[in-house]
Design a protein around this motif. Sequence first.
Motif, mmCIF file in Angstrom:
data_model
loop_
_atom_site.group_PDB
_atom_site.id
_atom_site.type_symbol
_atom_site.label_atom_id
_atom_site.label_comp_id
_atom_site.label_asym_id
_atom_site.label_seq_id
_atom_site.Cartn_x
_atom_site.Cartn_y
_atom_site.Cartn_z
ATOM 1 N N LEU A 45 34.196 -64.663 -65.815
ATOM 2 C CA LEU A 45 33.195 -65.201 -64.897
ATOM 3 C C LEU A 45 33.852 -65.664 -63.597
ATOM 4 C CD1 LEU A 45 31.056 -67.208 -67.465
ATOM 5 C CD2 LEU A 45 30.354 -65.173 -66.213
ATOM 6 N N ARG A 48 34.659 -62.897 -61.157
ATOM 7 C CA ARG A 48 33.530 -62.442 -60.336
ATOM 8 C C ARG A 48 33.329 -63.329 -59.122
ATOM 9 N NH1 ARG A 48 30.135 -58.463 -62.143
ATOM 10 N NH2 ARG A 48 31.301 -57.229 -63.659
ATOM 11 N N THR A 49 33.411 -64.626 -59.362
ATOM 12 C CA THR A 49 33.240 -65.546 -58.242
ATOM 13 C C THR A 49 34.331 -65.345 -57.197
ATOM 14 O OG1 THR A 49 32.176 -67.188 -59.658
ATOM 15 C CG2 THR A 49 33.129 -67.976 -57.597
ATOM 16 N N GLN A 52 33.959 -62.287 -55.046
ATOM 17 C CA GLN A 52 33.013 -62.458 -53.951
ATOM 18 C C GLN A 52 33.585 -63.339 -52.854
ATOM 19 O OE1 GLN A 52 29.955 -61.003 -53.500
ATOM 20 N NE2 GLN A 52 30.568 -59.733 -55.222
ATOM 21 N N GLU A 53 34.393 -64.304 -53.248
ATOM 22 C CA GLU A 53 35.003 -65.173 -52.238
ATOM 23 C C GLU A 53 36.053 -64.430 -51.440
ATOM 24 O OE1 GLU A 53 36.529 -68.721 -53.928
ATOM 25 O OE2 GLU A 53 34.570 -69.524 -54.448
ATOM 26 N N ASP A 151 26.536 -71.110 -45.776
ATOM 27 C CA ASP A 151 27.100 -70.190 -46.752
ATOM 28 C C ASP A 151 28.099 -69.251 -46.108
ATOM 29 O OD1 ASP A 151 25.607 -71.350 -48.679
ATOM 30 O OD2 ASP A 151 24.177 -69.711 -48.925
ATOM 31 N N ARG B 48 26.732 -64.544 -61.516
ATOM 32 C CA ARG B 48 27.788 -65.096 -60.668
ATOM 33 C C ARG B 48 27.878 -64.345 -59.353
ATOM 34 N NH1 ARG B 48 31.278 -68.869 -62.835
ATOM 35 N NH2 ARG B 48 30.133 -69.882 -64.519
ATOM 36 N N THR B 49 27.814 -63.042 -59.448
ATOM 37 C CA THR B 49 27.891 -62.243 -58.224
ATOM 38 C C THR B 49 26.715 -62.553 -57.301
ATOM 39 O OG1 THR B 49 29.074 -60.463 -59.347
ATOM 40 C CG2 THR B 49 27.947 -59.914 -57.300
ATOM 41 N N GLN B 52 26.924 -65.834 -55.478
ATOM 42 C CA GLN B 52 27.788 -65.795 -54.300
ATOM 43 C C GLN B 52 27.123 -65.036 -53.162
ATOM 44 O OE1 GLN B 52 30.817 -67.287 -53.767
ATOM 45 N NE2 GLN B 52 30.360 -68.383 -55.664
ATOM 46 N N GLU B 53 26.345 -64.028 -53.510
ATOM 47 C CA GLU B 53 25.659 -63.274 -52.461
ATOM 48 C C GLU B 53 24.550 -64.090 -51.819
ATOM 49 O OE1 GLU B 53 24.257 -59.540 -53.829
ATOM 50 O OE2 GLU B 53 26.255 -58.716 -54.140
ATOM 51 N N GLY B 54 24.093 -65.113 -52.514
ATOM 52 C CA GLY B 54 23.082 -65.977 -51.950
ATOM 53 C C GLY B 54 21.671 -65.676 -52.410
#
Lengths: 229, 229
Positions: A45, A48-49, A52-53, A151, B48-49, B52-54
């Motif tokens: 998990l 995945r975060t 994206q970061e 964001d 989770r993805t 992050q994408e919002g």
Amino acid sequence: MSRSSSDIVNSLRKLISDGHYCPGERVAELHVAEKLGVSRTPVRLAFRTLEQEGLLQRAGKRGYVVREFTEEDVQIAVEVRGALEGLAARRLAERGMSEEVAKRLLECLHQGEELLGKGYLTVDDIATWSDINRRFHGTLVASTGSQVIQDAINKNNHLPFASADSIIIDTEALDSEYHKLRMAQMHHRLVYQALNHGEGARAEMLMREHAYIGLRYVELLGVDPIATE
Amino acid sequence: MSRSSSDIVNSLRKLISDGHYCPGERVAELHVAEKLGVSRTPVRLAFRTLEQEGLLQRAGKRGYVVREFTEEDVQIAVEVRGALEGLAARRLAERGMSEEVAKRLLECLHQGEELLGKGYLTVDDIATWSDINRRFHGTLVASTGSQVIQDAINKNNHLPFASADSIIIDTEALDSEYHKLRMAQMHHRLVYQALNHGEGARAEMLMREHAYIGLRYVELLGVDPIATE
DNA sequence: CTTCCATCAATTGGATCCAACCAATGTCTA
DNA sequence: TAGACATTGGTTGGATCCAATTGATGGAAG
């Protein structure tokens, strides 16, 4: 004491930024899992975060590697932050600050004056400035009212070199760092002035220039008054 | 036929944008899992993805809700894209286009001229324009050389109303839409001209203005030549 | 009648198990 | 000797199981 989900992300972020995993190196789920003392599931998990970061990158179709950044990436990340914070400043200037926002920004300015007023810098002052700086930028960005721009800036700030409070590196040269912070404080005051007068374009450009302070100003503020390049 | 990991993210994204889950509504892992015919694990990863994408937002300490956007969010998202693409354009102008990039941009311009040259718009033309437009913006952004600015723009574009090819909505009023696309094509040509002459500031401002085309231009391009507001 | 507490149901988070896949190495054949 | 194919080891992705936490509902007491 079990770790919460976001703790895992933070721990892994720290492992990466502390160099336990080098840029370009492959990170294996199992390896991270037993290093953090958890199972593979929360690690996946967290991957995945962090993907994206922008700290992790898929390695082909299988697994992840630590993202590596070029000198150009660093420069662009700083410019991106400048562009976004500039946008926030412009909006704030055009729509007007609330009393609450003005009060909080002014507080940052006063604390900055107090910190830098004594004419030199100690190592303890660095954390204090970092806090002041974070609150100034945070207040300005938050008061756009929209989560969208926050964001975007937050994502950019996850890159370790891009955030606004990654200014100070050199604790050896506290002299030139002091001059840099005086400059930053002046920028903050100018931005506040522009915001206060509703000068949108000026506020935007000042914030954009202010972003460069960790990148291009250090060359000009050394002991030698006429710097290189 | 099992779905790959990124398929799940796309499917869920589609479920949300198609309105199977409404803004503000809570999305339960199990519900999504059986709707997509997979187990909970890949759904949790997808959450989770999308967080992050919002598109998803944590609901307190438990679960996620579909993010809801205000009118102000839409406006800011468009401005953010303008600021970022403007930055990309400025860099490209300052550092100079490669032959390859210039060729690809010119190709988009020619195809745009060809499409709009006949003086009106059909419903089939919309997909063609969308493709041309996507290539123009994509080429411009990709040729900054850094992944950082692409990532920032991509994240912004995940908001369904913010991406550059979410211009066309009204297939009823093909007349005013045609005028809008002519305007967009002119913007593209102006941007190319500025890039070609190394006019960084002009390229940046043109791209920033160009972002507004889906937001503010439609009012001015109706049947009535003197529009409201 | 209202409020507070307790118990229960539902859902999320973590661990483990199983299957699929990629890679590497070794062996066999041409 | 070199190339190709097969087998094996390791790692990832998905499913299921178990625990923990939260929200709700109902009952009891004030």
